[in-house]
Design a protein around this motif. Sequence first.
Motif, PDB file in Angstrom:
ATOM      1  N   ALA A 117       0.850  -1.192   0.000  1.00  0.00           N
ATOM      2  CA  ALA A 117       0.000   0.000   0.000  1.00  0.00           C
ATOM      3  C   ALA A 117       0.886   1.243   0.000  1.00  0.00           C
ATOM      4  N   GLY A 118       0.529   2.217  -0.800  1.00  0.00           N
ATOM      5  CA  GLY A 118       1.301   3.449  -0.853  1.00  0.00           C
ATOM      6  C   GLY A 118       2.404   3.448  -1.890  1.00  0.00           C
ATOM      7  N   MET A 119       2.687   2.284  -2.478  1.00  0.00           N
ATOM      8  CA  MET A 119       3.679   2.240  -3.550  1.00  0.00           C
ATOM      9  C   MET A 119       3.126   2.970  -4.779  1.00  0.00           C
ATOM     10  N   ARG A 120       3.996   3.582  -5.545  1.00  0.00           N
ATOM     11  CA  ARG A 120       3.556   4.192  -6.797  1.00  0.00           C
ATOM     12  C   ARG A 120       3.151   3.087  -7.760  1.00  0.00           C
ATOM     13  N   MET A 121       1.918   3.130  -8.200  1.00  0.00           N
ATOM     14  CA  MET A 121       1.429   2.106  -9.111  1.00  0.00           C
ATOM     15  C   MET A 121       1.814   2.456 -10.554  1.00  0.00           C
ATOM     16  N   PRO A 122       1.996   1.451 -11.394  1.00  0.00           N
ATOM     17  CA  PRO A 122       2.377   1.723 -12.789  1.00  0.00           C
ATOM     18  C   PRO A 122       1.228   2.344 -13.575  1.00  0.00           C
ATOM     19  N   ASP A 123       1.599   3.064 -14.624  1.00  0.00           N
ATOM     20  CA  ASP A 123       0.583   3.563 -15.554  1.00  0.00           C
ATOM     21  C   ASP A 123       0.024   2.408 -16.366  1.00  0.00           C
ATOM     22  N   LEU A 124       0.861   1.398 -16.574  1.00  0.00           N
ATOM     23  CA  LEU A 124       0.424   0.188 -17.268  1.00  0.00           C
ATOM     24  C   LEU A 124       1.162  -1.008 -16.672  1.00  0.00           C
ATOM     25  N   ALA A 125       0.414  -1.969 -16.185  1.00  0.00           N
ATOM     26  CA  ALA A 125       0.987  -3.227 -15.688  1.00  0.00           C
ATOM     27  C   ALA A 125       0.756  -4.296 -16.744  1.00  0.00           C
ATOM     28  N   VAL A 126       1.831  -4.756 -17.347  1.00  0.00           N
ATOM     29  CA  VAL A 126       1.736  -5.797 -18.373  1.00  0.00           C
ATOM     30  C   VAL A 126       1.970  -7.147 -17.698  1.00  0.00           C
ATOM     31  N   ILE A 127       1.035  -8.059 -17.879  1.00  0.00           N
ATOM     32  CA  ILE A 127       1.168  -9.415 -17.352  1.00  0.00           C
ATOM     33  C   ILE A 127       1.370 -10.354 -18.534  1.00  0.00           C
ATOM     34  N   LEU A 128       2.543 -10.939 -18.601  1.00  0.00           N
ATOM     35  CA  LEU A 128       2.842 -11.892 -19.662  1.00  0.00           C
ATOM     36  C   LEU A 128       2.422 -13.283 -19.214  1.00  0.00           C
ATOM     37  N   THR A 129       1.833 -14.021 -20.121  1.00  0.00           N
ATOM     38  CA  THR A 129       1.360 -15.348 -19.782  1.00  0.00           C
ATOM     39  C   THR A 129       1.638 -16.312 -20.939  1.00  0.00           C
ATOM     40  N   ALA A 130       1.501 -17.593 -20.666  1.00  0.00           N
ATOM     41  CA  ALA A 130       1.683 -18.628 -21.686  1.00  0.00           C
ATOM     42  C   ALA A 130       1.155 -19.930 -21.107  1.00  0.00           C
ATOM     43  N   ASP A 131       1.033 -20.935 -21.934  1.00  0.00           N
ATOM     44  CA  ASP A 131       0.629 -22.254 -21.459  1.00  0.00           C
ATOM     45  C   ASP A 131       1.673 -22.743 -20.446  1.00  0.00           C
TER      46      ASP A 131
END
Length: 219
Positions: A117-131
Amino acid sequence: MTGSGRFITLDGPGGVGKSTTAAALTGFLTSHGEQVYTTAEPSHSELGRFVREHADRYQGATLACLVAADRHDHLARDVVPRLDTGVTVVCDRYVASSLVLQRLDGVPQQYLVDLNAGMRMPDLAVILTADPRNIAGRIAQRGATHRFNRDPEAPTRETALYKEAVSILRGMGVRVLMVDTGVASPKEVAERIAGFVISDLGTVPQQPDSARRQGASPS
């Protein structure tokens, strides 16, 4: 003159291609005229190196607190000064990874949410995924880099927990983009992310040369 740079984070299961994608994304944005700084967590500071080197020794809440301490220091010393001068920052691993890896370590979800809590959050959080089977194959080919990789069930567990992390981040008002790295090359993945960045986040205001130089190498 100062501006607000964009903060983009890349997270996902071990072996999904975060570092390769970060490099490709940085190259793509740079080629389009942006000042980009690439970093990672744990950071490359003395504290970050300690966390990396002792991640097998310290576990559970202890490791979670060490990671959070490094994150606070990383933001204050490295990330925010660059963002404040209009530089785009691309970070390999951030809060989403804590919400997953420390969960694998037995730390309750709410504890991790409160800890960050209180951390600067990203403008965009990219979550990479795969099988998960593809991820397991990549890990087997390159070799395990930390204890979480040594669990053969880790790719499946991580993939499920990242879906939960996406819901948590979106609930906090963070823009999240999920990209499947199993069906595209790193270059294609980077171009998709960059397209989202440019179209949805807008362009970063151009800074004078002096400000750009300051943003690229803050003291």
